[in-house]
Scaffold this motif. Sequence first.
Motif, PDB file in Angstrom:
ATOM      1  N   ALA A 186       0.833  -1.201   0.000  1.00 52.25           N
ATOM      2  CA  ALA A 186       0.000   0.000   0.000  1.00 52.25           C
ATOM      3  C   ALA A 186       0.869   1.252   0.000  1.00 52.25           C
ATOM      4  O   ALA A 186       0.484   2.294  -0.543  1.00 52.25           O
ATOM      5  CB  ALA A 186      -0.931  -0.006   1.210  1.00 52.25           C
ATOM      6  N   ILE A 187       2.053   1.144   0.605  1.00 57.08           N
ATOM      7  CA  ILE A 187       2.992   2.275   0.595  1.00 57.08           C
ATOM      8  C   ILE A 187       3.642   2.415  -0.777  1.00 57.08           C
ATOM      9  O   ILE A 187       3.778   3.519  -1.313  1.00 57.08           O
ATOM     10  CB  ILE A 187       4.070   2.078   1.681  1.00 57.08           C
ATOM     11  CG1 ILE A 187       3.421   2.062   3.072  1.00 57.08           C
ATOM     12  CG2 ILE A 187       5.130   3.178   1.600  1.00 57.08           C
ATOM     13  CD1 ILE A 187       4.378   1.658   4.183  1.00 57.08           C
ATOM     14  N   ASN A 188       4.061   1.287  -1.341  1.00 57.67           N
ATOM     15  CA  ASN A 188       4.707   1.302  -2.658  1.00 57.67           C
ATOM     16  C   ASN A 188       4.386  -0.013  -3.358  1.00 57.67           C
ATOM     17  O   ASN A 188       4.958  -1.051  -3.032  1.00 57.67           O
ATOM     18  CB  ASN A 188       6.219   1.481  -2.522  1.00 57.67           C
ATOM     19  CG  ASN A 188       6.918   1.571  -3.872  1.00 57.67           C
ATOM     20  OD1 ASN A 188       6.298   1.399  -4.922  1.00 57.67           O
ATOM     21  ND2 ASN A 188       8.217   1.844  -3.850  1.00 57.67           N
ATOM     22  N   GLU A 189       3.495   0.046  -4.346  1.00 61.14           N
ATOM     23  CA  GLU A 189       3.056  -1.154  -5.048  1.00 61.14           C
ATOM     24  C   GLU A 189       4.178  -1.770  -5.870  1.00 61.14           C
ATOM     25  O   GLU A 189       4.110  -2.930  -6.259  1.00 61.14           O
ATOM     26  CB  GLU A 189       1.861  -0.818  -5.948  1.00 61.14           C
ATOM     27  CG  GLU A 189       1.092  -2.005  -6.487  1.00 61.14           C
ATOM     28  CD  GLU A 189       1.763  -2.672  -7.701  1.00 61.14           C
ATOM     29  OE1 GLU A 189       1.579  -3.897  -7.866  1.00 61.14           O
ATOM     30  OE2 GLU A 189       2.467  -1.959  -8.454  1.00 61.14           O
ATOM     31  N   ARG A 190       5.251  -1.024  -6.102  1.00 57.14           N
ATOM     32  CA  ARG A 190       6.350  -1.505  -6.936  1.00 57.14           C
ATOM     33  C   ARG A 190       7.522  -2.004  -6.097  1.00 57.14           C
ATOM     34  O   ARG A 190       8.621  -2.149  -6.614  1.00 57.14           O
ATOM     35  CB  ARG A 190       6.810  -0.384  -7.879  1.00 57.14           C
ATOM     36  CG  ARG A 190       5.743   0.020  -8.889  1.00 57.14           C
ATOM     37  CD  ARG A 190       6.254   1.122  -9.832  1.00 57.14           C
ATOM     38  NE  ARG A 190       7.438   0.706 -10.566  1.00 57.14           N
ATOM     39  CZ  ARG A 190       7.413  -0.048 -11.666  1.00 57.14           C
ATOM     40  NH1 ARG A 190       6.264  -0.477 -12.160  1.00 57.14           N
ATOM     41  NH2 ARG A 190       8.544  -0.383 -12.271  1.00 57.14           N
ATOM     42  N   TYR A 191       7.306  -2.297  -4.837  1.00 59.75           N
ATOM     43  CA  TYR A 191       8.381  -2.761  -3.958  1.00 59.75           C
ATOM     44  C   TYR A 191       8.564  -4.262  -4.159  1.00 59.75           C
ATOM     45  O   TYR A 191       7.778  -5.085  -3.669  1.00 59.75           O
ATOM     46  CB  TYR A 191       8.056  -2.430  -2.509  1.00 59.75           C
ATOM     47  CG  TYR A 191       9.194  -2.682  -1.553  1.00 59.75           C
ATOM     48  CD1 TYR A 191      10.443  -2.078  -1.722  1.00 59.75           C
ATOM     49  CD2 TYR A 191       9.018  -3.530  -0.454  1.00 59.75           C
ATOM     50  CE1 TYR A 191      11.474  -2.305  -0.840  1.00 59.75           C
ATOM     51  CE2 TYR A 191      10.058  -3.764   0.445  1.00 59.75           C
ATOM     52  CZ  TYR A 191      11.289  -3.147   0.241  1.00 59.75           C
ATOM     53  OH  TYR A 191      12.315  -3.373   1.121  1.00 59.75           O
ATOM     54  N   ALA A 192       9.611  -4.638  -4.884  1.00 58.07           N
ATOM     55  CA  ALA A 192       9.816  -6.032  -5.299  1.00 58.07           C
ATOM     56  C   ALA A 192       9.940  -7.007  -4.122  1.00 58.07           C
ATOM     57  O   ALA A 192       9.381  -8.107  -4.178  1.00 58.07           O
ATOM     58  CB  ALA A 192      11.038  -6.126  -6.216  1.00 58.07           C
ATOM     59  N   PRO A 193      10.684  -6.674  -3.050  1.00 58.75           N
ATOM     60  CA  PRO A 193      10.793  -7.640  -1.953  1.00 58.75           C
ATOM     61  C   PRO A 193       9.453  -8.038  -1.342  1.00 58.75           C
ATOM     62  O   PRO A 193       9.281  -9.189  -0.925  1.00 58.75           O
ATOM     63  CB  PRO A 193      11.681  -6.912  -0.939  1.00 58.75           C
ATOM     64  CG  PRO A 193      12.523  -6.003  -1.767  1.00 58.75           C
ATOM     65  CD  PRO A 193      11.599  -5.526  -2.854  1.00 58.75           C
ATOM     66  N   ALA A 194       8.501  -7.112  -1.281  1.00 62.38           N
ATOM     67  CA  ALA A 194       7.179  -7.452  -0.735  1.00 62.38           C
ATOM     68  C   ALA A 194       6.443  -8.400  -1.676  1.00 62.38           C
ATOM     69  O   ALA A 194       5.750  -9.320  -1.225  1.00 62.38           O
ATOM     70  CB  ALA A 194       6.361  -6.188  -0.496  1.00 62.38           C
ATOM     71  N   HIS A 195       6.577  -8.196  -2.981  1.00 66.06           N
ATOM     72  CA  HIS A 195       5.969  -9.118  -3.944  1.00 66.06           C
ATOM     73  C   HIS A 195       6.580 -10.512  -3.813  1.00 66.06           C
ATOM     74  O   HIS A 195       5.874 -11.530  -3.830  1.00 66.06           O
ATOM     75  CB  HIS A 195       6.156  -8.594  -5.366  1.00 66.06           C
ATOM     76  CG  HIS A 195       5.232  -7.487  -5.731  1.00 66.06           C
ATOM     77  ND1 HIS A 195       3.920  -7.692  -6.116  1.00 66.06           N
ATOM     78  CD2 HIS A 195       5.412  -6.140  -5.765  1.00 66.06           C
ATOM     79  CE1 HIS A 195       3.336  -6.534  -6.379  1.00 66.06           C
ATOM     80  NE2 HIS A 195       4.227  -5.572  -6.168  1.00 66.06           N
TER      81      HIS A 195
END
Length: 256
Positions: free
Chosen positions: A63-72
């Motif tokens: 929700a903070i950054n949809e493009r944050y690869a580690p969370a994906h």
Amino acid sequence: MKVRLALVILIFFSFAGCVSQTVRQDATSSPDAALQAYTQLGLQYLQAGDTNNAKQSLQRALAINERYAPAHNAMGLVFQYERENALAEEYFKRSTQLDPNNSMHRNNYGAFLFAQQRYPEACVELQKAADDPFYSARAQAFENVGRCYRMTGRLGQAEDAFKRALELNRSRPFAQVELADLLLDNGNLPEAMQWFDRFRQMVDNRNAQHSARSLWVGVRIARAERNPSQAATYGLLLRNLYPDSEEYRLFRESVN
């Protein structure tokens, strides 16, 4: 035992509560710190088997950054754990698209594909991870590549990959056994014996344990060395430890 288990659970949730409070503080002071903290918290929940809280934490990160690869990538691990394979693949793919040079993400995606028996695709991802000279888990990545190539019948490339894994770390028991097995099949008994002896020393030092594969390799090497008593010992261990294995079936057929 129940008291000890309750204490472990209490400690974990107390720790998780402290981390959650830290994450909330980070979220107000630094979005980047919050991203990392929420993702790390999600992985900690996953390690504890709490996938619901893991997903909630990772959703906060995205929700903070949809493009944050580690969370994906972490979300892919969560859905893999839950055996939601379509969702897991979606998140793994997204992580590699957002950060194509992240070898850990490639390795995780490749391991997922390998588990799905999609070996040609898995080999591509795992090879990309192994090709990174700065990847901290590079020896394991080459080991994974070797397993993958072996499953696709590319035995020469599998042998090369196991050798590279052992050049980087000579104390990898799985690679030692797999390489000994391949060398034995190729008629290279001296080198097969060399690697199996290294593995056997690790077992003697309690740094490794026998698998069905290692015992079957031991049987064949002992026979090649004309040591029937050693071969019988490995065969007995196969029967006692792995009676339902393919290796024990091969052993039984070999003595009939």
